[in-house]
Enzyme design. Structure first.
Site, short mmCIF file in Angstrom:
data_model
loop_
_atom_site.label_atom_id
_atom_site.label_comp_id
_atom_site.label_asym_id
_atom_site.label_seq_id
_atom_site.Cartn_x
_atom_site.Cartn_y
_atom_site.Cartn_z
CB ALA A 225 65.32 57.97 30.51
CB CYS A 241 58.70 65.23 26.41
SG CYS A 241 60.35 64.11 27.23
#
Length: 307
Positions: A225, A241
């Site tokens: 992405a 993340c």
């Protein structure tokens, strides 16, 4: 590493009607307009950060055919794309068992706002109650921690059989990163890089692209992405993340920073709106994906666009 290769069953944080028969492994030419902006990405790096430069990618074998479902202007609900990926993967695995070699697949789209968790993601990286999430929230079978998908972010889901590329998960992850690095360099003159020990693509101290994949019987899904014109505020509700000490950025944001730092309106892109910026990035993504993975794309009509 944002990968996983075990055959496991995972349930979404919010129940989704997805294919229950999935088994996976976790671990994403037209002329492209280029803006000559010098080096807007040369943001000072922390001295303790180990930057990994791009390896050289050379391939000599014939190009493989890759079916492309290009919906890059569409906002596709996450669960629809997720379920569709798993259906394609199941078909590919059945073909593997019959020793059949058919085309790879590439899906390109944008998502409606959604948070997704990887297989082992910790809810400690969420700054909200999972029962009262600001957007839909799903736990998936990909690798990596929590991330956000939304409008202005281009998502690529390659479903490829690594037996016909390279049976190496590290190679696959670095190849996905390479696609992004080339896009940022060729179309925006940005000096992007990898950071040792972290998966994704960085410009200075900002992460522009996230990668999380799963691989089953050497067939890949999920993917990458890239933040193009994305509203970054939803990232403030999570630890993107699982990395607490770094920022998330976008192409649009970096171009604005460059413009402001030079005290001008930057003639090169003052007339480029968000739609055009998405278009430029999309064309470059397609071109660089074909180069890195040595595939010829065959455009297909997407069943997701049939209501």
């Amino acid at each position: 590493m944002n990968t996983q290769m075990e055959e496991t069953k995972t349930a979404p944080a919010k129940q989704a009607r997805s294919n229950p028969l999935t088994t996976e492994m976790v671990v994403f030419t037209n002329s492209i307009p280029t803006w000559t902006l010098g080096n807007p990405s040369k943001i000072k790096q922390h001295s303790s950060t180990a930057i990994q430069r791009s390896p050289t990618f050379t391939r000599s074998q014939a190009k493989r055919c890759c079916d492309c479902y290009d919906m890059y202007k569409e906002l596709v609900p996450y669960t629809k794309a997720w379920s569709w990926q798993k259906t394609i993967v199941d078909k590919r695995k059945a073909q593997v068992e019959r020793n059949e070699d058919l085309a790879d697949t590439l899906i390109i789209l944008q998502h409606k706002p959604v948070y997704t968790l990887g297989t082992g993601s910790s809810e400690e990286n969420l700054h909200f109650d999972v029962k009262n999430a600001p957007f839909e929230l799903y736990r998936t079978e990909r690798g990596g921690e929590v991330t956000y998908h939304g409008p202005g972010q281009l998502v690529m889901y390659p479903i490829i059989n690594l037996r016909y590329h390279k049976m190496d998960l590290h190679w696959y992850l670095r190849s996905l990163e390479e696609v992004i690095i080339r896009v940022l360099s060729s179309s925006f003159s940005m000096e992007a890089s990898r950071i040792n020990g972290l998966t994704g693509v960085w410009v200075g101290g900002q992460k522009l692209a996230a990668i999380g994949i799963r691989v089953s019987q050497w067939v890949t899904y999920h993917g990458l992405a890239l933040n193009v014109t994305t509203d970054l505020s939803p990232f403030q509700q999570i630890v993107p993340c699982g990395i607490r000490d770094r920022q998330v950025g976008s192409i649009k944001g970096l171009l604005r920073e460059y413009s402001n730092s030079n005290g001008c309106d930057t003639e090169n892109h003052q007339d480029i709106d968000d739609v055009q910026l998405i278009d430029i990035t999309h064309r470059s993504l397609v071109k660089e994906f074909c180069e890195v993975f040595q595939v010829d794309l065959q455009c297909k009509h997407s069943p997701l666009l049939i209501s």
